[in-house]
Write a protein that holds these residues in place. Structure first.
Motif, PDB file in Angstrom:
ATOM      1  N   SER A   1       0.858  -1.192   0.000  1.00  0.00           N
ATOM      2  CA  SER A   1       0.000   0.000   0.000  1.00  0.00           C
ATOM      3  C   SER A   1       0.885   1.230   0.000  1.00  0.00           C
ATOM      4  O   SER A   1       2.061   1.157   0.355  1.00  0.00           O
ATOM      5  N   THR A   2       0.295   2.359  -0.395  1.00  0.00           N
ATOM      6  CA  THR A   2       1.012   3.623  -0.237  1.00  0.00           C
ATOM      7  C   THR A   2       0.115   4.601   0.510  1.00  0.00           C
ATOM      8  O   THR A   2      -1.105   4.544   0.367  1.00  0.00           O
TER       9      THR A   2
ATOM     10  N   LEU B   1      -1.565   5.799   6.586  1.00  0.00           N
ATOM     11  CA  LEU B   1      -1.765   4.406   6.992  1.00  0.00           C
ATOM     12  C   LEU B   1      -0.882   4.071   8.192  1.00  0.00           C
ATOM     13  O   LEU B   1       0.348   4.081   8.091  1.00  0.00           O
TER      14      LEU B   1
ATOM     15  N   ASN C   1      -6.234  -2.128   2.611  1.00  0.00           N
ATOM     16  CA  ASN C   1      -5.987  -2.657   1.259  1.00  0.00           C
ATOM     17  C   ASN C   1      -4.911  -3.734   1.240  1.00  0.00           C
ATOM     18  O   ASN C   1      -5.027  -4.711   0.485  1.00  0.00           O
ATOM     19  N   GLY C   2      -3.867  -3.545   2.041  1.00  0.00           N
ATOM     20  CA  GLY C   2      -2.749  -4.496   2.000  1.00  0.00           C
ATOM     21  C   GLY C   2      -3.225  -5.917   2.286  1.00  0.00           C
ATOM     22  O   GLY C   2      -3.103  -6.814   1.421  1.00  0.00           O
TER      23      GLY C   2
ATOM     24  N   GLY D   1      -3.175   3.104  -4.047  1.00  0.00           N
ATOM     25  CA  GLY D   1      -3.073   4.521  -3.708  1.00  0.00           C
ATOM     26  C   GLY D   1      -1.988   5.212  -4.524  1.00  0.00           C
ATOM     27  O   GLY D   1      -1.175   4.578  -5.206  1.00  0.00           O
ATOM     28  N   GLY D   2      -2.031   6.532  -4.486  1.00  0.00           N
ATOM     29  CA  GLY D   2      -0.964   7.323  -5.091  1.00  0.00           C
ATOM     30  C   GLY D   2      -0.940   7.367  -6.611  1.00  0.00           C
ATOM     31  O   GLY D   2       0.072   7.733  -7.206  1.00  0.00           O
TER      32      GLY D   2
ATOM     33  N   ASP E   1       0.075  12.075  -5.103  1.00  0.00           N
ATOM     34  CA  ASP E   1      -0.046  10.878  -5.944  1.00  0.00           C
ATOM     35  C   ASP E   1       1.161  10.792  -6.876  1.00  0.00           C
ATOM     36  O   ASP E   1       1.131  11.209  -8.026  1.00  0.00           O
TER      37      ASP E   1
HETATM   38  P1  AMP Z   1      -5.209   7.845  -2.952  1.00  0.00           P
HETATM   39  O1  AMP Z   1      -5.527   7.312  -4.299  1.00  0.00           O
HETATM   40  O2  AMP Z   1      -3.851   7.509  -2.470  1.00  0.00           O
HETATM   41  O3  AMP Z   1      -5.492   9.316  -2.908  1.00  0.00           O
HETATM   42  O4  AMP Z   1      -6.237   7.186  -1.962  1.00  0.00           O
HETATM   43  C1  AMP Z   1      -7.621   7.341  -2.153  1.00  0.00           C
HETATM   44  C2  AMP Z   1      -8.355   7.067  -0.870  1.00  0.00           C
HETATM   45  O5  AMP Z   1      -8.116   5.722  -0.478  1.00  0.00           O
HETATM   46  C3  AMP Z   1      -7.891   7.919   0.294  1.00  0.00           C
HETATM   47  O6  AMP Z   1      -9.013   8.253   1.060  1.00  0.00           O
HETATM   48  C4  AMP Z   1      -6.977   7.026   1.044  1.00  0.00           C
HETATM   49  O7  AMP Z   1      -6.862   7.350   2.404  1.00  0.00           O
HETATM   50  C5  AMP Z   1      -7.610   5.686   0.849  1.00  0.00           C
HETATM   51  N1  AMP Z   1      -6.623   4.622   0.945  1.00  0.00           N
HETATM   52  C6  AMP Z   1      -5.438   4.619   0.298  1.00  0.00           C
HETATM   53  N2  AMP Z   1      -4.726   3.537   0.618  1.00  0.00           N
HETATM   54  C7  AMP Z   1      -5.484   2.821   1.469  1.00  0.00           C
HETATM   55  C8  AMP Z   1      -5.274   1.611   2.173  1.00  0.00           C
HETATM   56  N3  AMP Z   1      -4.162   0.896   2.006  1.00  0.00           N
HETATM   57  N4  AMP Z   1      -6.247   1.161   2.988  1.00  0.00           N
HETATM   58  C9  AMP Z   1      -7.377   1.889   3.135  1.00  0.00           C
HETATM   59  N5  AMP Z   1      -7.624   3.032   2.499  1.00  0.00           N
HETATM   60  C10 AMP Z   1      -6.687   3.529   1.689  1.00  0.00           C
END
Ligand code: AMP
Ligand code: MG
Length: 379
Positions: A170-171, A175, A188-189, A233-234, A241
């Motif tokens: 995960s990123t 977290l 997610n992990g 994520g990211g 991101d």
């Molecule tokens: P991101 O695409 O990184 O902006 O993440 C989109 C949403 O998913 C944000 O609300 C994050 O906090 C959530 N998120 C990202 N990674 C995880 C994770 N490993 N477990 C749960 N939620 C996540």
């Protein structure tokens, strides 16, 4: 700021799946030819006795027994004799039929046929399946278990059936194991590791990566012994991101970024040398569904299998709206083979996803109750 919600540049799901498929190497099945006649001798297809059909119901003296794998030259069936024989055993010389045990009576040293045997009864004749050198399967067919069996039968080298190693990372700086109200746990992990395991991968679950380009670059440059890296994520449009830029800076080939699917718009796939990076969106429902679609596809390709078709079809018990500009995967419960849509809150809603059995495909504009649509089981 008003922005158009239309994204004509987004890649349709089937195009993205095909692009991933074409970018990955597959172990190819060579021409499979018969190494020898199949079967290589006349064989018994039933348990019974091997005898000469032309002697009809006359009693026969039993010379002995042939089991599968026995050399039949130990016996010769002459008039008035028979040999007990088990399924798969080679026919002894002189015999031309098998009389099944169900059709005979045995007394000490003799059998008495209860039916008239016919020449060829229950005999698998040498070469009736294939002749030595016959083409059994043309090169390039996808592997499946029966084809592996056929390779083994013909004495050909077997493909490696090792599970493909998949890393999961995960990123996100948010977290942490013990979250303050402004932080979250990494769901997610473990979820993606469980999914990858279910899909047949050998999984290496790693600790979450920070939203820090050098740390991300380091993790990507040193992936360890894995063939596929699943990140979550990211990959979206936020200021943290970083993954797309980091991948590009490392010289990765971006296979696609951003697809026409809800949830899943930011989905990314890239090749960094031999490493396939599936950059899943961070929202849990999005990460899960995109991993289900794209990881299944990648594993099948790398293992030389046919492209998976995970879709089934069923009717919706209620209408589902879709005002967006992308097809929607909507969580449903299966009730008597029909799809009952769950009231969900979108791609961040892991609670509804966890309550669902299925995700139904909802075309743009929505679907009415009673309409048949395709759906995915959630393994
Ligand atoms: P991101 O695409 O990184 O902006 O993440 C989109 C949403 O998913 C944000 O609300 C994050 O906090 C959530 N998120 C990202 N990674 C995880 C994770 N490993 N477990 C749960 N939620 C996540
Ligand atoms: Mg993030």
């Amino acid at each position: 700021m008003a922005m158009s919600c239309d994204h004509p540049d987004l890649l349709p799901l089937e195009v993205a799946l095909q692009r991933l498929w074409d970018a990955l190497p597959a172990p190819a099945l060579p021409d499979v030819r018969a190494e020898r006649d199949d079967p290589a001798t006349d064989r018994a297809a039933m348990d019974g006795v091997a005898l000469r059909a032309d002697e009809g119901r006359a009693p026969r003296r039993v010379l002995g027994t042939l089991f599968a794998g026995d050399d039949p030259s130990a016996f010769k069936v002459t008039p008035g004799t028979a040999v007990r024989i088990m399924t798969g055993a080679a026919l002894p010389a002189g015999a031309d039929a098998i009389l099944p045990v169900e059709q005979l009576r045995a007394t000490a040293g003799f059998i008495h046929p209860l039916a008239d045997p016919q020449t060829g009864d229950h005999v698998r004749v040498r070469g009736d399946q294939a002749r030595a050198g016959d083409l059994l399967l043309p090169a390039g067919m996808p592997l499946n278990a029966a084809r592996v069996g056929l390779l083994a039968q013909e004495g050909l080298p077997l493909p490696l059936r090792r599970r493909i190693r998949v890393g999961v990372a995960s990123t996100g700086d948010e977290l942490v194991p013990h979250p303050a109200p402004y932080q979250i746990r990494d769901s997610n992990g473990p979820m993606l590791a469980a999914l990858a395991h279910t899909l047949g991968a050998k999984v290496d679950l790693r600790s979450a990566l920070p939203d820090d380009p050098p740390a991300l670059a380091n993790a990507l440059r040193n992936p360890g012994d894995i063939r596929i890296l699943l990140t979550s994520g990211g990959v979206s449009m936020g200021e943290h991101d970083h993954l797309p830029t980091v991948l590009k800076d490392l010289g990765a080939t971006i296979l696609f970024h951003r697809i026409r699917l809800k949830p899943g718009k930011p989905m990314l796939a890239a090749l960094l040398g031999d490493l396939l990076v599936l950059g899943l969106p961070g929202n849990p429902a999005s990460a899960y569904l995109n991993a289900l679609l794209f990881l299944s596809q990648a594993l099948a390709r790398l293992e030389g299998r046919a492209a998976p078709d995970p879709w089934r079809r069923a009717r919706l018990t209620a209408s589902v709206k879709n005002k967006g500009d992308r097809p929607l995967l909507h969580p449903c419960r299966l009730v008597d083979g029909q799809l009952e849509p769950l009231p969900g809150k979108g791609s961040a809603d892991l609670i509804t996803l966890a309550r669902a059995d299925a995700c139904a495909w909802i075309d743009q504009g929505g679907l009415d109750a009673g309409v048949k649509t395709r759906w995915l089981p959630l393994p």
